[in-house]
Write a protein that holds these residues in place. Sequence first.
Motif, short mmCIF file in Angstrom:
data_model
loop_
_atom_site.label_atom_id
_atom_site.label_comp_id
_atom_site.label_asym_id
_atom_site.label_seq_id
_atom_site.Cartn_x
_atom_site.Cartn_y
_atom_site.Cartn_z
N LEU A 77 0.81 -1.22 0.00
CA LEU A 77 0.00 0.00 0.00
C LEU A 77 0.84 1.27 0.00
O LEU A 77 0.58 2.18 -0.82
N LEU A 80 1.95 1.97 -3.44
CA LEU A 80 0.95 2.58 -4.32
C LEU A 80 0.89 4.09 -4.12
O LEU A 80 0.85 4.86 -5.08
N PRO A 198 -5.41 5.33 -6.53
CA PRO A 198 -6.01 3.98 -6.54
C PRO A 198 -7.06 3.82 -5.46
O PRO A 198 -6.99 4.44 -4.39
N ASP A 199 -8.06 2.97 -5.72
CA ASP A 199 -9.13 2.74 -4.76
C ASP A 199 -8.60 2.27 -3.41
O ASP A 199 -9.15 2.62 -2.36
N GLU A 200 -7.51 1.49 -3.43
CA GLU A 200 -6.93 1.00 -2.18
C GLU A 200 -6.42 2.14 -1.31
O GLU A 200 -6.51 2.09 -0.08
N CYS A 201 -5.88 3.17 -1.94
CA CYS A 201 -5.37 4.33 -1.20
C CYS A 201 -6.52 5.12 -0.57
O CYS A 201 -6.45 5.54 0.59
N ALA A 203 -9.49 3.97 0.12
CA ALA A 203 -10.10 3.13 1.16
C ALA A 203 -9.30 3.20 2.46
O ALA A 203 -9.89 3.13 3.55
N TYR A 204 -7.99 3.34 2.35
CA TYR A 204 -7.16 3.43 3.54
C TYR A 204 -7.61 4.59 4.43
O TYR A 204 -7.72 4.46 5.65
N ASP A 207 -11.37 4.07 5.75
CA ASP A 207 -11.55 3.01 6.75
C ASP A 207 -10.94 3.35 8.11
O ASP A 207 -11.19 2.63 9.08
#
Length: 213
Positions: A77, A80, A198-201, A203-204, A207
């Motif tokens: 992560l 990214l 990115p969606d993962e970033c 979401a971090y 969340d």
Amino acid sequence: MRVVVFSDVHGNLPALEAMLRHAGKADRYICLGDNVNYGPWSEECVQLVASLDNCTCLVGNHELSFLAGKYEGTHPLPGLFFEMCIRDFKSWDLIKNLPERCSIGAYHFVHTIENRNIYPDTEVDLQENLFIGHSHHQFCRTINGFTLVNTGSVGQNRRFINRIDYAVFFPETGKVELHNLPYDVDVVIDEMKKRRFPDECIAYYLDKPRDEG
């Protein structure tokens, strides 16, 4: 003398600006590093810190990663985030040759100890009065008769993502004030979406726990 000590801005310009407004007038600033990566404003945060009067900025591990051109960690992560944040970064001269350490009298300032995350309960053999950052957790401890202060994170609080941590230090007396204040983290998330992180970033940040008080 009133010294504002802060760390781990991590590209979060709204949090940095809010911290500076809250801190008010300072005789000196000490930044413990990691102004870059994660948030979408690495460039702007580096420039703002460099523009502060009588400010000493130390190097953090994320500045070292930027200068090396690659993220050295094993977790995907941060990698990214790194790829997004470094691609438009231009203020290389402002992060080159930053010192690792500075001092005011018997008090010393570094990014962290032995590249470790130091928490309130971490076992540390302290041999000097020390201010650190890096772990994004704010605390003040006395160890072996010495003071250990972690200023916490301006831009990426690990307890509540919508809070800002910093410290004010009075060298003449050794007094340390730990400050914590709220800010609107949704401004950061909205900017990340605009810049197509990115969606993962995203979401971090979404969340992470928030202080709703």
